[in-house]
Design a protein around this motif. Structure first.
Motif, PDB file in Angstrom:
ATOM      1  N   LYS A  31      62.709   2.520  35.519  1.00 16.02           N
ATOM      2  CA  LYS A  31      63.896   1.713  35.219  1.00 16.02           C
ATOM      3  C   LYS A  31      64.633   2.260  34.005  1.00 16.02           C
ATOM      4  O   LYS A  31      65.870   2.338  33.982  1.00 16.02           O
ATOM      5  N   TRP A  58      53.004  -1.233  36.583  1.00 17.38           N
ATOM      6  CA  TRP A  58      54.117  -1.846  35.854  1.00 17.38           C
ATOM      7  C   TRP A  58      54.685  -0.908  34.788  1.00 17.38           C
ATOM      8  O   TRP A  58      55.891  -0.854  34.571  1.00 17.38           O
ATOM      9  N   SER A  86      56.118  -6.811  41.394  1.00 16.87           N
ATOM     10  CA  SER A  86      56.568  -7.284  40.088  1.00 16.87           C
ATOM     11  C   SER A  86      55.445  -8.016  39.373  1.00 16.87           C
ATOM     12  O   SER A  86      54.439  -8.390  39.977  1.00 16.87           O
ATOM     13  N   GLU A 141      61.460  -4.177  42.600  1.00 18.80           N
ATOM     14  CA  GLU A 141      60.328  -3.565  41.886  1.00 18.80           C
ATOM     15  C   GLU A 141      59.243  -3.098  42.859  1.00 18.80           C
ATOM     16  O   GLU A 141      58.051  -3.273  42.623  1.00 18.80           O
ATOM     17  N   TYR A 159      63.364   4.924  43.808  1.00 19.50           N
ATOM     18  CA  TYR A 159      62.689   3.707  43.363  1.00 19.50           C
ATOM     19  C   TYR A 159      63.424   2.482  43.898  1.00 19.50           C
ATOM     20  O   TYR A 159      64.640   2.366  43.766  1.00 19.50           O
ATOM     21  N   GLN A 195      56.771   1.700  36.637  1.00 15.18           N
ATOM     22  CA  GLN A 195      58.037   1.134  37.097  1.00 15.18           C
ATOM     23  C   GLN A 195      58.994   0.876  35.938  1.00 15.18           C
ATOM     24  O   GLN A 195      60.210   1.087  36.070  1.00 15.18           O
ATOM     25  N   ARG A 250      58.756   5.627  44.945  1.00 14.31           N
ATOM     26  CA  ARG A 250      58.130   4.339  44.636  1.00 14.31           C
ATOM     27  C   ARG A 250      59.007   3.302  45.336  1.00 14.31           C
ATOM     28  O   ARG A 250      59.819   2.615  44.719  1.00 14.31           O
ATOM     29  N   TYR A 274      64.281  -0.450  42.884  1.00 16.39           N
ATOM     30  CA  TYR A 274      64.296  -1.111  41.570  1.00 16.39           C
ATOM     31  C   TYR A 274      64.634  -2.592  41.656  1.00 16.39           C
ATOM     32  O   TYR A 274      64.169  -3.396  40.830  1.00 16.39           O
TER      33      TYR A 274
END
Length: 568
Positions: free
Chosen positions: A541, A534, A511, A507, A502, A537, A450, A504
């Motif tokens: 996280k 979302w 986002s 995002e 990812y 993600q 991702r 991160y």
């Protein structure tokens, strides 16, 4: 491509004298200053359009970076699209357009991925129209005017997927069906030509399939109906064209089945699409919303334009069935497909998905209006009525998007400048970052990504899977959403996925603040995609806090889902 180029050289050599004679017949003097000005305007717009498409830094991060850039890179490195069961966009086409993009990337870079669409495709479309005008003996003034109108129709390019390429293919299919040399006695070669072009359209994008199918079926319906004494031959050609189309598509379909569990989404099954698990796409799409979307997809600028041109064609046409009736079939296809696309997308960007057939149909129907006027034997007013309607439509189409059209052509100046200065789309630092990140796991391991720019990865070193629209596609029993991070980790490991990468910090360029305005609409498709992404993600996280990070540069991390962090 090499064989096609060799054939073109051979064909051009055979008709060289005809071409030279055609040029020698052109006679222009000062009295034709308006026509000369029109030629210069058309040539300039063509060259400006092409030059502005050769090099670009304007790409759509969510679609292009997350998926459409990946596919041609992967095909070049691996030799095929290969399996990607977590990629929702893998289901949106059989792979014809990424295959075309490999020709660009085999010699050029990511910055040139607008070269085929819209660049080369626009030139091909103009060439196809010029040939059509010549076949119909259209006056040169009318031909230049129609080309100018075509170049001023705003094309809704959001990403590098097929848009103008579809227009070129629809024009090619129309010209094949309208070709006077397709005699009934040559029904086997005719079927081969129709099948080749039809399969090409089908392979580009799933959204083009309904319009293409309606166009071909309608044309063969009229052909068989008007054949009278030779209906068996016409029916045989139709059947053979259908069989050959499926045979040409079969390798692509098998590849999609191996990757995503369906031979062709959604016509031959949902496969691994999220809607198969009842968790994705239109889960709250009511009948009232469906009616609203259907009506809205027709009662707009493009629906009104097709309707007006349809009236102009039908009102003054001779109602005897003649041949394949390609223009009438095109009208039927454009009119019927608009609500179909509207329903399939929940009303989102229905014109963008329908642009290839709508743009091609509008210019073809406009041409028909001019042909009717030139051949008409009625009173002066009724004779010019089709052209007047066509000009009203041209005004509506161009005026509705005049500001967008100005911005589009002004962007070309920036693209040309970037190309001259050779401005890079991706920095050396970003390339090195992805190389280092990928080296944190062993060669040959599977990696679910991702990332903001997954196209920078080495697809030969590891098996790379894309979570381009998380939950949009996934192997059975489907990706668990809104159930927390641990069920997601268990599901991924059950699919033999141990490592996840990812972006991160950013995002993955998706986002909540970035798309808050988009999901405030009533469109369930956009809202569903966003909410699923979302949640996915947020779970990644959370897993980043309790799983071992094999790599972390402050922007991207790589997790080992089988290694939990030790408690301090």
């Amino acid at each position: 491509m090499a064989l096609g180029f060799i054939y073109w050289l051979s064909d051009f050599y055979n008709i060289r004298n005809l071409f030279i004679n055609s040029l020698s017949e052109i006679r222009l003097d000062r009295s034709h200053w308006l026509f000369i000005l029109g030629i210069f305007a058309v040539v300039f717009l063509n060259l400006w359009h092409y030059a502005g498409s050769v090099y670009s830094l304007n790409f759509q991060g969510l679609d292009d970076y997350h998926a459409y850039f990946v596919y041609p890179h992967k095909m070049l490195q691996m030799g095929s699209l290969g399996p990607d069961p977590f990629s929702e966009r893998r289901l949106s086409s059989l792979g014809g357009h990424p295959f075309l993009q490999t020709f660009v990337l085999s010699a050029l870079g990511n910055e040139n991925l607008h070269l085929i669409d819209p660049g080369v495709s626009f030139l091909i479309s103009v060439g196809l129209l010029l040939g059509y005008f010549k076949d119909k003996n259209l006056r040169k003034e009318a031909a230049i005017l129609l080309l100018f109108i075509f170049l001023c129709i705003y094309y809704p390019q959001l990403n590098t997927s097929s848009t103008v390429t579809g227009t070129a293919m629809f024009l090619s299919l129309f010209r094949s069906l309208d070709w006077e040399e397709m005699e009934s006695s040559r029904w086997i070669p005719n079927a081969c030509i129709v099948a080749l072009v039809t399969a090409g359209v089908w392979s580009l994008k799933t959204s083009l399939i309904p319009a293409c199918t309606i166009l071909v079926i309608a044309s063969y319906f009229f052909y068989i109906l008007g054949a009278k004494g030779d209906r068996r031959t016409a029916a045989s050609e139709c059947l053979l064209a259908g069989i050959l189309t499926l045979l040409l598509l079969l390798p692509w379909m098998i590849s999609m089945y191996q990757s995503s569990g369906t031979l062709l989404y959604p016509l031959l099954g949902k496969g691994y699409h999220g809607s198969a698990y009842g968790t994705y796409l239109h889960k709250n799409f009511t009948l009232v919303q469906a009616l609203k979307v259907s009506i809205g997809s027709v009662i707009n600028v493009y629906g009104v334009s097709v309707g007006l041109l349809g009236f102009a064609i039908l009102r003054w046409r001779n109602w005897t069935i003649s041949g394949r009736e390609a223009p009438l079939s095109f009208l039927i296809s454009a009119a019927v497909v608009m609500p179909i696309i509207g329903l399939s997308t929940g009303g989102t960007d229905s014109y963008r998905y329908g642009f290839p057939v709508i743009s091609a149909a509008i210019i073809v129907l406009m041409t028909g209006a001019f042909i009717q006027t030139e051949a008409g034997e009625k009173s002066k007013l009724s004779n010019t009525a089709p052209v007047l309607i066509a000009m009203v439509v041209a005004g509506i189409m161009i005026g509705n998007n005049s500001n967008s059209l100005k911005l589009r052509y002004s962007e070309f100046a920036g693209n040309i400048k970037s190309g001259i200065n050779n401005v890079a789309l991706v920095s050396d630092q970003q390339i090195a970052q992805h190389i280092k990140m990928q080296q944190s796991i062993a060669e040959g391991e599977t990696l679910l990504t991702r990332l903001e720019r997954p196209f920078l990865l080495d697809f030969k070193r590891n098996k790379i899977l894309l979570a381009d629209w998380p939950g949009g596609a996934s192997p059975p029993p489907g990706m668990p959403l809104f159930k927390g991070s641990e069920p997601l980790a268990d599901y991924l490991t059950s699919q033999s996925i141990r490592y996840v990468a990812y972006s991160y910090a950013k995002e993955a360029a998706y986002s909540k603040s970035f798309l808050s305005s988009s999901i405030s609409t009533e469109n369930t498709w956009l809202r569903n995609q966003a909410e699923n992404a979302w949640d996915f993600q947020a779970n990644l996280k959370e897993l980043g806090n309790n799983r071992q990070r094999l790599y972390d540069d402050g922007d991207i991390f790589v997790l080992d889902l089988l290694s939990r962090k030790k408690l301090k």
